[in-house]
Design a protein around this motif. Structure first.
Motif, PDB file in Angstrom:
ATOM      1  N   LEU A 187       0.818  -1.210   0.000  1.00 35.30           N
ATOM      2  CA  LEU A 187       0.000   0.000   0.000  1.00 35.30           C
ATOM      3  C   LEU A 187       0.853   1.261   0.000  1.00 35.30           C
ATOM      4  N   SER A 188       2.100   1.132   0.450  1.00 35.48           N
ATOM      5  CA  SER A 188       2.973   2.305   0.517  1.00 35.48           C
ATOM      6  C   SER A 188       3.325   2.841  -0.861  1.00 35.48           C
ATOM      7  N   ARG A 189       3.096   2.036  -1.894  1.00 28.36           N
ATOM      8  CA  ARG A 189       3.431   2.472  -3.245  1.00 28.36           C
ATOM      9  C   ARG A 189       2.275   3.211  -3.917  1.00 28.36           C
ATOM     10  N   ILE A 190       1.126   3.252  -3.278  1.00 28.35           N
ATOM     11  CA  ILE A 190      -0.035   3.925  -3.868  1.00 28.35           C
ATOM     12  C   ILE A 190       0.166   5.436  -3.829  1.00 28.35           C
ATOM     13  N   ASP A 191      -0.135   6.081  -4.944  1.00 30.28           N
ATOM     14  CA  ASP A 191      -0.111   7.544  -4.994  1.00 30.28           C
ATOM     15  C   ASP A 191      -1.534   8.028  -4.740  1.00 30.28           C
ATOM     16  N   TRP A 192      -1.800   8.425  -3.474  1.00 29.94           N
ATOM     17  CA  TRP A 192      -3.173   8.764  -3.083  1.00 29.94           C
ATOM     18  C   TRP A 192      -3.666  10.027  -3.765  1.00 29.94           C
ATOM     19  N   ARG A 193      -2.777  10.960  -4.030  1.00 31.81           N
ATOM     20  CA  ARG A 193      -3.202  12.214  -4.697  1.00 31.81           C
ATOM     21  C   ARG A 193      -3.699  11.920  -6.108  1.00 31.81           C
ATOM     22  N   ARG A 194      -2.944  11.090  -6.874  1.00 30.00           N
ATOM     23  CA  ARG A 194      -3.398  10.742  -8.229  1.00 30.00           C
ATOM     24  C   ARG A 194      -4.650   9.884  -8.170  1.00 30.00           C
ATOM     25  N   ALA A 228      -7.026  10.010  -6.056  1.00 28.13           N
ATOM     26  CA  ALA A 228      -8.191  10.787  -5.643  1.00 28.13           C
ATOM     27  C   ALA A 228      -8.875  11.479  -6.813  1.00 28.13           C
ATOM     28  N   ARG A 229      -8.230  11.513  -7.972  1.00 25.84           N
ATOM     29  CA  ARG A 229      -8.809  12.215  -9.120  1.00 25.84           C
ATOM     30  C   ARG A 229      -9.957  11.443  -9.755  1.00 25.84           C
ATOM     31  N   ASP A 230      -9.968  10.105  -9.600  1.00 23.72           N
ATOM     32  CA  ASP A 230     -11.067   9.317 -10.166  1.00 23.72           C
ATOM     33  C   ASP A 230     -11.301   8.096  -9.281  1.00 23.72           C
ATOM     34  N   ASP A 231     -12.001   7.135  -9.773  1.00 19.42           N
ATOM     35  CA  ASP A 231     -12.395   5.978  -8.967  1.00 19.42           C
ATOM     36  C   ASP A 231     -11.373   4.848  -8.984  1.00 19.42           C
ATOM     37  N   HIS A 232     -10.200   5.057  -9.514  1.00 18.14           N
ATOM     38  CA  HIS A 232      -9.181   4.001  -9.604  1.00 18.14           C
ATOM     39  C   HIS A 232      -8.036   4.287  -8.633  1.00 18.14           C
ATOM     40  N   THR A 233      -7.334   3.226  -8.277  1.00 14.58           N
ATOM     41  CA  THR A 233      -6.171   3.345  -7.405  1.00 14.58           C
ATOM     42  C   THR A 233      -4.917   3.173  -8.248  1.00 14.58           C
ATOM     43  N   TYR A 234      -3.992   4.129  -8.101  1.00 15.51           N
ATOM     44  CA  TYR A 234      -2.790   4.135  -8.941  1.00 15.51           C
ATOM     45  C   TYR A 234      -1.532   3.993  -8.101  1.00 15.51           C
ATOM     46  N   VAL A 235      -0.549   3.332  -8.712  1.00 17.73           N
ATOM     47  CA  VAL A 235       0.782   3.196  -8.128  1.00 17.73           C
ATOM     48  C   VAL A 235       1.736   4.105  -8.890  1.00 17.73           C
TER      49      VAL A 235
END
Length: 306
Positions: free
Chosen positions: A69-76, A78-85
């Motif tokens: 989970l530490s690799r997730i970019d929460w700011r990116r 938050a822009r849509d419904d997907h989770t990005y690394v």
């Protein structure tokens, strides 16, 4: 008949020492020319990059189940419904060995060539060092400089050449590890079977090679007429022809057949071959080698200017 070409003779004194001093004086000008040429072909040259540990951002990609989970970019995210690394970039530093043959035959320059073969070989080698260093590759020269990864690799190679001049023929390759690239620059006028006997074991060790043949135009077109004396710069042997033009067709056929056979033999090893004439732009050879290093097909030609 006026001389068409000449060997650039060393100054008086010990032959090896005087040639070393002559080449040391040539290197700074070659480095300046190499940097100028490198700047003309640097656009589009990229290192071998892939995802990994590094400092530079490379890309965002969708999160995969099981990743930290530490690799997730929460700011990116938050822009849509997907989770990005957030991936970082790792540039694979590759070791590339550069070598220029400094045999006496390389000192030849005819009135048809813009520079000596020796000068052109040094410029191409230093320009390759400049371009490869900018893309993060490790640069070395057998017996002259251990592989380094530095933006000033070309300057450091030039300094090493001034203190440890290159010798003639093919280099010693004991220090060259497999899965590297070896770029050989020379006129390759030695006996072809002897050349292949040296290069064959390198290919079997997994070394990927690239040969750049440097030729003076007079060596290819054979513009001699009338009574002409030919001197072998390696052995000093002399041959006098009463009508040199009568040898032109047979000579050219033999010369071009030698080049074709050498190129085919190298390609059978999985190596590449580029032929370059000193009356053409040095950038022509750089572009061809660049394409081969990048895994793209390139036409091994000595004709057009790129």
């Amino acid at each position: 008949m006026a001389s068409i070409g000449q060997i650039v003779n060393p100054t008086s004194g010990n032959d090896a020492l005087s040639r070393a001093r002559q080449r040391a004086a040539l290197v700074p000008d070659c480095l300046v020319e190499a940097k100028r040429i490198a700047n003309t072909v640097i656009a589009g040259w990229h290192g071998r990059r892939k995802r990994g540990i590094g400092e530079n951002f490379w890309q965002f990609r969708p999160y995969s189940e099981g990743e930290s989970l530490s690799r997730i970019d929460w700011r990116r995210s938050a822009r849509d419904d997907h989770t990005y690394v957030r991936d970082r970039e790792w540039e694979a530093a590759h070791t590339i060995w550069l070598w220029a043959d400094m045999s006496p035959s390389m000192m030849y320059k005819s009135t048809y060539g813009s520079v000596s073969k020796e000068s052109r070989a040094l410029v191409i080698m230093l320009a390759l060092a400049e371009i490869l260093a900018r893309s993060g590759e490790r640069i070395g020269c057998p017996g002259v400089m251990e592989p380094i990864s530095a933006r000033n690799a070309a300057e450091r190679l030039a300094a090493a050449l001034m203190h440890t001049p290159l010798t003639g023929g093919l280099p010693e390759t004991v220090m060259v590890r497999g899965w590297s690239d070896l770029i050989l620059i020379g006129d390759f006028l030695d006996d072809a079977p002897a050349i292949m006997a040296r290069l064959g074991p390198l290919a079997r060790r997994g070394l990927r090679g690239h040969a750049v043949e440097i030729a003076d135009p007079a060596e290819e077109i054979f513009p001699y007429n009338g009574r002409t004396e030919f001197t072998d710069p390696e052995t000093g042997e002399r041959l006098t022809s009463g009508r040199a033009e009568s040898l032109r067709e047979d000579y050219r056929n033999a010369y071009l057949a030698r080049r074709e056979n050498l190129g085919q033999s190298l390609r059978h090893l999985g190596w590449t071959f580029v032929s370059h004439r000193t009356d053409h732009l040095a950038s022509e050879a750089l572009v061809a080698v660049h394409m081969y290093l990048s895994g793209m097909p390139a036409k091994a030609t000595h004709g057009g200017q790129l």
